[in-house]
Each structure stands twice: as structure tokens, then as C-alpha cells.
Design an enzyme around this catalytic site. Structure first.
Site, PDB file in Angstrom:
ATOM      1  CG  LEU A 101      -1.718  -1.280   1.482  1.00  0.00           C
ATOM      2  CD1 LEU A 101      -2.572  -1.134   2.736  1.00  0.00           C
ATOM      3  CD2 LEU A 101      -2.579  -1.634   0.273  1.00  0.00           C
ATOM      4  CB  CYS A 102       1.112   4.236   0.184  1.00  0.00           C
ATOM      5  SG  CYS A 102       1.696   5.936   0.064  1.00  0.00           S
ATOM      6  CB  THR A 103       5.912   4.593   0.337  1.00  0.00           C
ATOM      7  OG1 THR A 103       5.342   4.703   1.654  1.00  0.00           O
ATOM      8  CG2 THR A 103       5.751   5.913  -0.407  1.00  0.00           C
ATOM      9  N   GLY A 104       4.793   1.233   0.491  1.00  0.00           N
ATOM     10  CA  GLY A 104       5.186  -0.138   0.794  1.00  0.00           C
ATOM     11  C   GLY A 104       5.826  -0.806  -0.411  1.00  0.00           C
ATOM     12  CB  THR A 121       4.791   3.747  -5.094  1.00  0.00           C
ATOM     13  OG1 THR A 121       4.793   4.033  -3.689  1.00  0.00           O
ATOM     14  CG2 THR A 121       5.697   4.740  -5.806  1.00  0.00           C
TER      15      THR A 121
END
Length: 329
Positions: A101-104, A121
């Protein structure tokens, strides 16, 4: 896909972690029973945003999960912890579906899971992801990317779209839509079982097409044209196209086709109507037309989709959909 592990360590973003736990960890048995079994996995106590969190299990537990969720990674200028990266890699090698999720996505990239794959991202960090991991094909313009066993999302609200997409894959369209209603968020767009790329769903009541969308949804059985939509929106076809591109990221006809396919999915899941009847109810006209578009968009024929997503448990609130198994490749 019944067990979900949320991978945490110092420096994770609490918004994405909380969002994932709300989707997979809350008691949703009134929507689908059985629901997911969720655990939070990390090294002892960790700091998530400004909060201290005690994980349920160590990172080694990730390898036992069907799905591993990696929330946003706060400091993308720093390499993520080696123990986390190694645990994510081992979990994927053990057969887990891994989603960031996102910057994961930076954690997945560090684990080598994005090499040779398309990924996304948060838009503010797509250039950094592409520069640091040149073997990753970074797409900065999409809401999320599904590459089978590895999925990545853009930032913040896009994480909810990816989580709902996972629910849709596991439980079917009706359950995902019922969950979206409970969470008071727009339902996720339907997609295929292979790589899936979508554009944002517009928020209600804050754009020029807000009144047009529900009008169209109620008339999917009609042979609507771009001119019909433009007339209803009281604008020219060219102006309508500009607004559609701005609000949905796609054209009026493609958006309309997506709504027809999504409605066909729901009817295939929740009724015994023939494909001909569903073709008529969704404005496709003939079963041949429906099969062609459905197969191209979803990745399987309508009959195969129906067999995969047949109702198997009691319905959720305001919905006749049931619990489903994820389709095969």
C-alpha cells in the site's frame, strides 16, 4: 485466501495499516462468513507513526499467510530493515500473495518481488522508485497494479481501492460492493484476474458529472450513446469527453462499458438468469457481444465466472451476494 498478515516494523505509516485492518480485520461476518483471519506481524514492539504497536506474531509468521499486506514505508530515502525484506521474500516464495500500500512498494522492490514487473506507488515517489530499482517498470498514472501474486497501490485512498480489489478477487463483486457500502466508499471497479490497472473512481457530488453517473447506472439496459450522455449532462459531446477524462481518467464509452461489465458480474453471481438475459439487462444486446467484452475485460468467459463465483453462504445486508472462492488463472 483466508489468512491475512499485516507486516509492520518501525517507520510504517499508520493510515495504510489502519485501513487494511479495517477491511480485513474487522468483523465482517454479516457480509461474508467466513471472513478473513488477520494477524499483525513484526519484530517486538514497533513505532507506527506516533503510535506504539505490539504485533501478534514475529515476522517469521508471514510465510504462513495466504496474503501479506505491506503498509506504507515512511522514509523512502532509507533502505527498509533487512529482516522485513527477507521475511517478505520468504513469504512470497512460500506462496503468499503480497500487496503493498502506497510506499510499501519500496519494501517489495527491495525484496526483488517487483523485478521485471509493472508497479506503482504514491505519485510523489514514483521517480525515486524507478531510479533506485531500474528493473521495475513503474507506472505513475494508475491507481493500482495487480500482477497476480504481487500487487501495488498508489497513495492513501488508492490503498482502499486495492484492498477492495483483493476482496473482490476472493469473495466476488457483490460482497466487495456490500463492504464498500458499509465503509461508505465508492465500490471498486471490476477487473481481470491477470494484471489489473484502473483509474480513480470520482467522489460523489463534487464534479460536473455527479448527477449523470447515477442516471446512467439506472439505465444500463438502454442502448445509451455518447450523445445521450451529453444531452443528459447538458453539454457537447466534446466537452463531455473532456470532463470524463478529467474525472474518471477514461472515455465515456469505456466508462459505460466498465459499468455494464460490473453489472454483468453481479448478475452472474447473484441470479440464475441466462447469459442472453444478462446481455439484455446490461445493454450488451446479445450474448455474443457480452461474452466478447466480458472475456476481454475480466479474463474469463461469463459461464466460467459464474461457476467460480456461485453463491455459497448466506447473503450480506442489502445484498444477495455470498461467499466465493478466488478463480483460478
Amino acid at each position: 485466501m483466508g489468512t491475512v498478515a499485516l507486516a509492520v516494523t518501525d517507520g510504517m505509516l499508520h493510515f495504510e495499516l489502519s485501513l487494511a485492518f479495517e477491511v480485513f480485520g474487522a468483523d465482517m461476518t454479516d457480509v461474508a462468513d467466513p471472513w478473513y483471519s488477520v494477524s499483525v506481524c513484526g519484530p517486538s514492539a514497533v513505532r507506527v507513526g506516533r503510535f506504539r504497536l505490539e504485533p501478534d506474531h514475529g515476522l517469521d509468521r508471514l510465510s504462513r499467510a495466504d496474503t501479506v499486506i505491506v503498509p506504507g514505508w515512511a522514509d523512502v530515502d532509507e533502505d527498509p530493515p533487512v529482516d522485513l525484506v527477507d521475511a517478505i521474500r520468504v513469504a512470497h516464495e512460500a506462496g503468499a500473495r503480497v500487496a503493498s500500500l502506497c510506499t510499501g512498494a519500496f519494501v517489495l522492490a527491495a525484496a526483488g518481488l517487483l523485478d521485471g514487473r509493472r508497479a506503482t506507488t504514491h505519485w510523489a515517489h514514483t521517480r525515486a522508485l524507478a531510479a533506485r530499482y531500474p528493473r521495475v517498470t513503474v507506472d505513475p498514472d494508475v491507481l493500482y497494479v495487480d500482477d497476480g501474486s504481487v500487487l501495488t497501490s498508489a497513495g492513501k485512498a488508492a490503498a482502499m481501492d486495492l484492498c477492495l480489489h483483493l476482496v473482490r478477487l476472493d469473495h466476488g463483486s457483490s460482497i466487495a460492493n456490500a463492504l464498500a457500502r458499509l465503509l461508505v466508499v465508492p465500490p471498486h471497479r471490476a477487473g481481470g484476474q491477470a494484471q489489473f490497472v484502473t483509474t480513480p473512481v470520482p467522489a460523489p457530488d463534487n464534479h460536473p458529472l455527479a448527477e449523470l453517473f447515477p442516471w446512467v447506472i439506472e439505465r444500463l439496459d438502454h442502448p445509451l450513446t455518447v450523445e445521450d450522455l451529453a444531452r443528459r449532462a447538458r453539454m457537447s459531446s466534446r466537452n463531455l469527453g473532456r470532463h470524463f477524462r478529467s474525472v474518471t481518467g477514461t472515455t465515456p464509452l469505456q466508462w459505460l462499458l466498465t459499468q455494464r461489465i460490473r453489472h454483468a458480474q453481479e448478475l452472474l453471481e447473484t441470479t440464475d438468469d441466462s447469459v442472453d438475459t444478462i446481455a439484455s439487462a446490461t445493454g450488451m444486446g446479445t450474448a455474443t457481444t457480452l461474452r466478447r467484452h466480458f472475456n476481454r475485460t475480466v479474463g474469463v468467459p461469463p459461464d466460467t465466472y459464474r461457476r467460480t463465483f456461485r453463491s455459497r453462504t448466506r447473503p450480506g445486508p442489502n445484498d444477495s451476494g455470498q461467499h466465493h472462492q478466488r478463480p483460478g488463472p
